[in-house]
Design a protein around this motif. Structure first.
Motif, PDB file in Angstrom:
ATOM      1  N   SER A  11      53.633  27.087  57.567  1.00 48.98           N
ATOM      2  CA  SER A  11      54.270  26.497  56.384  1.00 48.98           C
ATOM      3  C   SER A  11      55.008  25.234  56.777  1.00 48.98           C
ATOM      4  O   SER A  11      55.386  25.065  57.952  1.00 48.98           O
ATOM      5  CB  SER A  11      55.264  27.485  55.765  1.00 48.98           C
ATOM      6  N   SER A  62      68.242  27.757  47.948  1.00 46.47           N
ATOM      7  CA  SER A  62      66.802  27.948  48.198  1.00 46.47           C
ATOM      8  C   SER A  62      65.969  27.611  46.965  1.00 46.47           C
ATOM      9  O   SER A  62      66.499  27.544  45.844  1.00 46.47           O
ATOM     10  CB  SER A  62      66.535  29.417  48.571  1.00 46.47           C
ATOM     11  N   ALA A 175      58.810  22.285  43.892  1.00 47.03           N
ATOM     12  CA  ALA A 175      59.171  22.490  45.301  1.00 47.03           C
ATOM     13  C   ALA A 175      58.603  21.357  46.162  1.00 47.03           C
ATOM     14  O   ALA A 175      59.288  20.805  47.019  1.00 47.03           O
ATOM     15  CB  ALA A 175      58.646  23.840  45.784  1.00 47.03           C
ATOM     16  N   MET A 199      62.934  21.729  39.541  1.00 48.35           N
ATOM     17  CA  MET A 199      63.614  21.831  40.834  1.00 48.35           C
ATOM     18  C   MET A 199      62.712  21.192  41.881  1.00 48.35           C
ATOM     19  O   MET A 199      61.503  21.068  41.692  1.00 48.35           O
ATOM     20  CB  MET A 199      63.939  23.284  41.186  1.00 48.35           C
ATOM     21  N   LYS A 204      61.256  21.795  52.773  1.00 51.12           N
ATOM     22  CA  LYS A 204      59.821  21.936  53.070  1.00 51.12           C
ATOM     23  C   LYS A 204      59.399  20.667  53.805  1.00 51.12           C
ATOM     24  O   LYS A 204      59.957  20.390  54.869  1.00 51.12           O
ATOM     25  CB  LYS A 204      59.060  22.228  51.781  1.00 51.12           C
TER      26      LYS A 204
HETATM   27  N1  TLP Z   1      56.980  28.875  49.475  1.00 53.93           N
HETATM   28  C1  TLP Z   1      56.840  29.427  50.801  1.00 53.93           C
HETATM   29  C2  TLP Z   1      56.594  30.945  50.750  1.00 53.93           C
HETATM   30  O1  TLP Z   1      57.499  31.574  49.946  1.00 53.93           O
HETATM   31  C3  TLP Z   1      55.222  31.285  50.282  1.00 53.93           C
HETATM   32  C4  TLP Z   1      55.723  28.717  51.525  1.00 53.93           C
HETATM   33  O2  TLP Z   1      55.643  28.910  52.752  1.00 53.93           O
HETATM   34  O3  TLP Z   1      54.959  27.974  50.900  1.00 53.93           O
HETATM   35  N2  TLP Z   1      58.218  27.324  44.871  1.00 53.93           N
HETATM   36  C5  TLP Z   1      57.143  27.055  45.627  1.00 53.93           C
HETATM   37  C6  TLP Z   1      55.987  26.357  45.020  1.00 53.93           C
HETATM   38  C7  TLP Z   1      57.120  27.427  46.976  1.00 53.93           C
HETATM   39  O4  TLP Z   1      56.034  27.177  47.702  1.00 53.93           O
HETATM   40  C8  TLP Z   1      58.247  28.073  47.531  1.00 53.93           C
HETATM   41  C9  TLP Z   1      58.253  28.536  48.971  1.00 53.93           C
HETATM   42  C10 TLP Z   1      59.345  28.331  46.700  1.00 53.93           C
HETATM   43  C11 TLP Z   1      59.292  27.954  45.367  1.00 53.93           C
HETATM   44  C12 TLP Z   1      60.575  29.065  47.188  1.00 53.93           C
HETATM   45  O5  TLP Z   1      61.309  28.328  48.098  1.00 53.93           O
HETATM   46  P1  TLP Z   1      62.296  29.045  49.147  1.00 53.93           P
HETATM   47  O6  TLP Z   1      61.411  29.546  50.238  1.00 53.93           O
HETATM   48  O7  TLP Z   1      63.206  27.945  49.563  1.00 53.93           O
HETATM   49  O8  TLP Z   1      63.015  30.120  48.437  1.00 53.93           O
END
Ligand code: TLP
Length: 351
Positions: A11, A62, A175, A199, A204
């Protein structure tokens, strides 16, 4: 990343802060953000709102909390929310949409993450004593489970028109919306202006250690701030988080193009490998999804064989392996990953 390290393609969340971020954290001016007195948080929130062309923003720990406070701030308990059937909110957020926000999620299928507006229209049932009140339509951009696909501004516009015609709000889990903007070579506002609120994540591809921002109208953000508090997300000297976020917004957006080029390189290499499936049309940003169904092996075996060769990947469904590029992954790491993939496939095919 040294040659001895794993090539970690699980990731873009594994990215570490840059030296400049660590410096900014060290020197950040701090205060108690629950009192609204952390100058660095206030600066980041103002910057995020300005970048998205919205009135206000609030920092949350998060992406999951960002989505949850946004759901809560756009709806009332018992409302119906239309989601894409592969949406992160539907798959990976522990059912918070129902368990905490008290909503009925109504999944609608799409091809690449962008609903057909007619399918959204069909999902909005008439107001009737038997039905929950529909309140919100959500999109995800880029779309994670579809392989990092971009929902285009024009597609957002068409979906938003249907939502608004029925008095529903329109929210974007952005995200990775900066990946979408960089892939298209347009200002991120082109996406943000199509939705009521959204958001985006700092932690990331933008490489921050932690943090996401919820962005929208002043009223909406005020509700989001209150909902963040009820979830226990009110933070005190959060300027240590925000300082890295400011660096991310100022310095880290344009380099996402490198991640996209690396993903494309990897995908084009994998297409040539007999026994693997790759849908190149989905490789639009920093993700590659390999279909390993044709190899006839357990996903876990494929993953562990790659790990033995120094490459870490994730599984997103039966026979579907996800590889994500990010800062710290250079072309040489892509070459190493490709060699490892070819090696594993070769070994499995002679078994
Ligand atoms: N995604 C993570 C995992 O939870 C799958 C990843 O490795 O891709 N919206 C989207 C589109 C996301 O991809 C993610 C995280 C989130 C929300 C949640 O973000 P976090 O992990 O900061 O709570």
């Amino acid at each position: 990343m040294s040659k001895l390290d794993f090539v970690d393609l699980r990731s873009d969340t594994v990215t570490l802060p840059t030296e400049e971020m660590l410096e900014a954290i060290r020197h950040a001016k701090l205060g108690d953000d629950v009192y609204g007195e952390d100058p660095t948080v206030n600066e980041l929130e103002a910057l995020a709102a300005e970048r998205m062309g919205k009135e206000a923003a609030v920092l949350v720990p998060s992406g999951t909390m960002a989505n949850l406070v946004s759901l809560m701030s756009n709806t009332k308990r018992g409302n119906l929310v239309i989601l894409e059937s592969e949406a992160h909110m539907y798959w990976y957020e522990v059912g918070g949409v129902s368990a905490i926000a008290g909503l009925l999620p109504w999944p609608v299928k799409s091809k690449f993450g962008a609903f057909d507006p007619a399918d959204v229209e069909a999902a909005i049932r008439p107001r009737n004593i038997h039905f929950p009140e529909p309140a919100l339509v959500c999109v995800e951009n880029t779309h994670n489970r579809h392989g990092g696909t971009v929902v285009l501004p024009g597609q957002l516009k068409a979906i938003g028109e249907v939502a608004r015609a029925h008095g529903l709000r329109f929210y974007m889990d952005g995200a990775r919306v900066f990946n979408a903007a960089v892939a298209l070579g347009v200002d991120v506002k082109e996406f943000a202006r199509q939705v009521d609120n959204l958001m985006f994540c700092l932690s990331k591809g933008l490489s921050c250690p932690v943090g996401s921002l919820v962005v929208g109208s002043r009223d909406f953000v005020e509700r989001a701030r209150k909902n963040r508090k009820v979830l226990g997300g009110g933070m005190r000297q959060a300027g240590v988080i925000a300082a890295a976020g400011i660096v991310a917004l100022e310095e880290m957006v344009d380099r996402l193009a490198d991640d996209h080029r690396n993903a494309r390189f990897l995908a084009e290499g994998c297409v040539e490998v007999d026994g693997l499936g790759v849908d190149l049309a989905r490789v639009q940003t920093n993700m590659v999804v390999l279909d390993i169904g044709g190899l006839g092996v357990e996903d876990a075996l494929f993953v562990s064989m790659l790990k033995e060769r120094g490459v870490l990947v994730g599984v997103i469904g039966k026979g579907k392996v996800r590889l994500v590029t990010h800062r710290g992954i250079e072309r040489e790491h892509m070459e190493k990953a490709l060699e490892a993939i070819k090696g594993v496939v070769g070994e499995l095919r002679v078994r």
